[in-house]
Scaffold this active site. Structure first.
Site, PDB file in Angstrom:
ATOM      1  N   LEU A  76       0.824  -1.210   0.000  1.00 32.08           N
ATOM      2  CA  LEU A  76       0.000   0.000   0.000  1.00 32.08           C
ATOM      3  C   LEU A  76       0.859   1.261   0.000  1.00 32.08           C
ATOM      4  O   LEU A  76       1.887   1.333   0.671  1.00 32.08           O
ATOM      5  CB  LEU A  76      -0.946  -0.021   1.200  1.00 32.08           C
ATOM      6  CG  LEU A  76      -2.077  -1.060   1.066  1.00 32.08           C
ATOM      7  CD1 LEU A  76      -2.709  -1.365   2.421  1.00 32.08           C
ATOM      8  CD2 LEU A  76      -3.134  -0.592   0.077  1.00 32.08           C
ATOM      9  N   HIS A  85     -13.792  -7.140   3.082  1.00 30.87           N
ATOM     10  CA  HIS A  85     -12.528  -6.622   2.545  1.00 30.87           C
ATOM     11  C   HIS A  85     -11.740  -7.670   1.767  1.00 30.87           C
ATOM     12  O   HIS A  85     -11.443  -7.463   0.593  1.00 30.87           O
ATOM     13  CB  HIS A  85     -11.659  -6.057   3.679  1.00 30.87           C
ATOM     14  CG  HIS A  85     -10.219  -5.929   3.291  1.00 30.87           C
ATOM     15  ND1 HIS A  85      -9.750  -4.871   2.558  1.00 30.87           N
ATOM     16  CD2 HIS A  85      -9.155  -6.757   3.498  1.00 30.87           C
ATOM     17  CE1 HIS A  85      -8.459  -5.048   2.333  1.00 30.87           C
ATOM     18  NE2 HIS A  85      -8.077  -6.178   2.891  1.00 30.87           N
ATOM     19  N   HIS A 112      25.200   4.925   9.864  1.00 35.79           N
ATOM     20  CA  HIS A 112      25.341   5.313   8.464  1.00 35.79           C
ATOM     21  C   HIS A 112      26.170   4.314   7.648  1.00 35.79           C
ATOM     22  O   HIS A 112      26.322   4.489   6.450  1.00 35.79           O
ATOM     23  CB  HIS A 112      26.007   6.699   8.371  1.00 35.79           C
ATOM     24  CG  HIS A 112      25.072   7.834   8.651  1.00 35.79           C
ATOM     25  ND1 HIS A 112      24.242   7.859   9.748  1.00 35.79           N
ATOM     26  CD2 HIS A 112      24.819   8.984   7.965  1.00 35.79           C
ATOM     27  CE1 HIS A 112      23.527   8.977   9.734  1.00 35.79           C
ATOM     28  NE2 HIS A 112      23.855   9.674   8.661  1.00 35.79           N
TER      29      HIS A 112
END
Ligand SMILES: Cc1ncc(C[n+]2csc(CCOP(=O)(O)OP(=O)(O)O)c2C)c(N)n1
Length: 677
Positions: free
Chosen positions: A125, A270, A481
């Protein structure tokens, strides 16, 4: 055939809409799997779009100037399949009857390249929403780039159906924020406001004022209070198109499972078949014949097929217009053809920089930036940017404008700190066609792009990624990082090509590969730190990169090596240093640079065996990343120097030393491996 007046809900149109509803109900029931509720609720929206608003020609789903349609709520795929069948895209009733079965053209979620008329693959989604933003960027850019005396040659809308789930996912918030900022006025989202999601009422988790949120993103917002009010839908779509300066969203209040006496407005509608009894009750409730299943009245099919063919006139007119424009200028025709073939103009290879042994040490990210700028004039539809790291990623095109509402011909897109949306948009840009998108960020933040990277691979979307700061070599920013598992993650993704060049010359070769690589997504994984330029007079040429891996140094003199050291990226120089010491010891050592494992594994056996002779069991891999997957190369008796833990915050040289990425350590491990024979 004359269309019913758009301002009345005629009985005939109700029949059309019920046809869509029951195709979805019957297909999900037949498959005993799928999502009937959304198509039942939104059938009037699909009907209105496909009969009165979308500009398309069902017989030519690839028409470059068609309106794009993205079903971001991909679980409602039967809504799209029903429309594709009814309007004549080539899907058959048989395809609908085989919904969700092996080998069918109607998979659970729409898949790009699999089903004609599907403009993108959705399912996770929010991704479709982000793709649509990219399509709208590509449209605006191409509209500004290719023009005749009448104006833009690419001039279409991008429509999206999005659900609560789409709007709950963060990627759509980023994408909406970007779209609002860029003023993408031809993007129109229909939001299925049915107030139900998978687990129950949305009120449990999603209560903010959605339209206020979009208004704050600088979108044009509207509400249609009843999905069955076709006149209101029409009016809202007209108003959305009339608004050219802002993207539009229309919240359509609908009812999931519309017409089902027991399941409407519940999450039970649904994601599961209604069940035979409820299918019957729903058909009775809406006055639909119980038999046959997959019933399509003849006049309904005729009506939709005529709607599906109506755009043929506009398509032909567009083709004639483009043909006339092309005939007037062979330059324009060439530019157009190359844009849609994603091909650079002749001369691009010679324009790339050349690095020799006398070149000073240089970071591969800098070389990448030089290549990108060298290529830009030859590939005028190369457009992209970074997630607020352009100066770190070296992704800026110095001779191009910034892409804004006022300068849509700009090629530098400021995506902002929005990796999720940037990657999703890049997919939409690639799928739109006509542009070659590239995007950059720190390599570790592929975590934030991962859903879109995976879909790019699934769809074969040719996006280029410039991923810098590729290892502990980035230094002081520390373990948050410093990528560790990211190479393994990308290499494990089917259809994704990841290239980690060892020096400047390999980086040039990597860009040469990337520019002609249209099969799917390709990432360049680049250093922050400077790397020495390998002496190619002494070692193998960087062109070997095209085969994924190549012999860089070999002391065998035609004889089989005793040991092969395989390395990638910044660790290749360590392998070379160790190799020289082994050679001084009299060892027949070989170094293989392996910038792209996937391409190497795709080579024929003869080449692979020539690079990695099967009889040589003493193989050592060196890569400042997780060793996961290296056993495929070094075998059970080989060894790997890698990083199977997180890094640390310190200068790069200290980290390389602390974690064993030194010539000494590579040499010692090589000797130990040879001793273990
Ligand atoms: C990223 C992602 N998370 C979860 C899912 C599983 N999923 C499919 S539909 C859905 C929610 C459905 O609610 P809504 O979007 O309102 O659709 P509707 O119920 O109205 O059809 C979920 C959680 C998914 N497809 N993608």
């Amino acid at each position: 055939m004359t269309l019913p007046s758009p301002d009345t809900t005629s009985t005939f149109e109700e029949t059309c809409i019920d046809t869509i509803r029951f195709l979805a109900v019957d297909a999900v029931q037949r498959a005993e799997s799928g999502h009937p509720g959304m198509p039942m609720g939104l059938a009037p929206v699909a009907h209105t779009l496909w009969t009165r608003h979308l500009n398309y020609d069902a017989a030519h789903p690839d028409w470059p100037d068609r309106d794009r349609f993205v079903l971001s709520a991909g679980h409602g795929s039967m809504l799209l399949y029903a429309m594709l069948y009814l309007t004549g895209y080539g899907l058959t009733l048989d395809d609908l009857e085989h919904f969700r079965t092996l080998g069918s053209r109607t998979p659970g979620h729409p898949e790009y390249g699999h089903t004609p008329g599907v403009d993108t693959t959705t399912g996770p989604l929010g991704q479709g929403f982000g793709n649509a933003v990219g399509m709208a960027i590509a449209e605006a850019f191409l509209g500004a780039t290719f023009r005749d005396e009448r104006g833009a040659l690419i001039d279409h809308h991008t429509y999206v159906i999005a659900s609560d789930g789409d709007l709950m996912e963060g990627v759509s918030s980023e994408a909406a924020s970007l779209a609002g900022h860029l003023g993408l006025g031809k993007l129109i989202v229909l939001y299925d406001d049915n107030q139900v999601s998978l687990d129950g009422p949305t009120g449990r988790a999603f209560t903010e004022d959605r339209m206020a949120r979009f208004a704050a993103y600088a979108w044009h917002t509207q509400v249609v209070r009843d999905a069955n009010d076709l006149a209101a839908l029409d009016a809202a779509l007209e108003a959305a198109r009339a608004e050219t300066g802002r993207p539009s969203i229309i919240a359509v209040r609908s009812h999931i499972g519309y017409g089902s006496p027991h399941l409407q407005d519940t999450s039970k509608a649904h994601g599961a078949a209604l069940g035979p009894d409820e299918v019957k009750a729903t058909k009775e409730n809406l006055g639909w014949p119980l038999e046959p299943a997959f019933y399509v009245p003849d006049d309904v099919l005729l009506y939709y097929r005529e709607a599906g063919a109506r755009g043929a006139k506009a398509r032909r007119a567009w083709e004639e217009r483009v043909a006339a424009w092309r005939a007037a200028s062979s330059d324009d025709a060439g530019r157009w053809d190359r844009a849609f073939a994603r091909e650079p103009a002749p001369g691009w290879r010679e324009a790339l920089p050349v690095y020799g042994a006398d070149s000073p040490a240089v970071a591969t990210r800098s070389v990448s930036g030089t290549c990108l700028n060298a290529l830009a004039p030859f590939l005028p539809t190369l457009i992209g940017g970074s997630a607020d790291l352009a100066s770190s990623n070296d992704t800026q095109l110095s001779d191009a404008e910034v892409f804004t509402a006022g300068s849509p011909e700009g090629r530098n897109v400021w995506f902002g700190v929005r990796e999720h949306a940037m990657a999703a948009a890049a997919n939409g840009m690639a799928l739109h066609g006509g542009v070659v998108p590239y995007v950059g960020t720190f390599f570790v933040f592929t975590d934030y792009m991962r859903p879109a990277l995976r879909l790019a691979a699934l769809m074969g979307a040719p996006v280029k990624y410039v991923l810098t700061h590729d290892s502990i070599g980035l230094g002081e920013d520390g373990p948050t990082h410093q990528p560790v598992e990211h190479l393994a993650m990308l290499r494990a993704t089917p259809g994704f090509t990841v290239v980690r060049p060892a020096d400047a010359a390999e980086t040039v070769a990597a860009w040469r590969l990337a520019v002609t690589w249209n099969e799917g997504p390709l990432a360049l994984v680049l250093t922050r730190q400077k790397l020495p330029v390998i002496d190619r007079a002494r070692y193998g040429p960087a062109d070997g990169l095209e085969r994924g891996a190549y012999v860089l140094a070999d002391a065998g003199d035609g004889e089989r090596p005793e040991i092969v050291i395989v390395a990638t990226g910044s660790e290749v120089q360590l392998a070379l240093g160790a190799h020289e010491r082994l050679v001084a010891d009299g060892v027949r050592s070989r170094v293989v640079s392996m910038p792209c494992r996937t391409i190497f594994f795709a080579q024929d056996n003869a080449y692979r065996d020539a690079v990695l002779p099967p009889a040589v069991w003493a193989r050592l891999s060196v890569e400042a990343a997780a060793t996961f997957g290296w056993r495929d190369v070094v075998g059970d008796r080989g060894a790997s120097i890698g990083l199977d833990h997180f890094g640390a915050s310190a200068p790069a040289a200290d980290l390389f030393a602390a974690f064993g990425f030194t010539v000494d350590h590579v040499y010692e491990r090589a000797r130990a491996l040879l001793r273990s024979r």
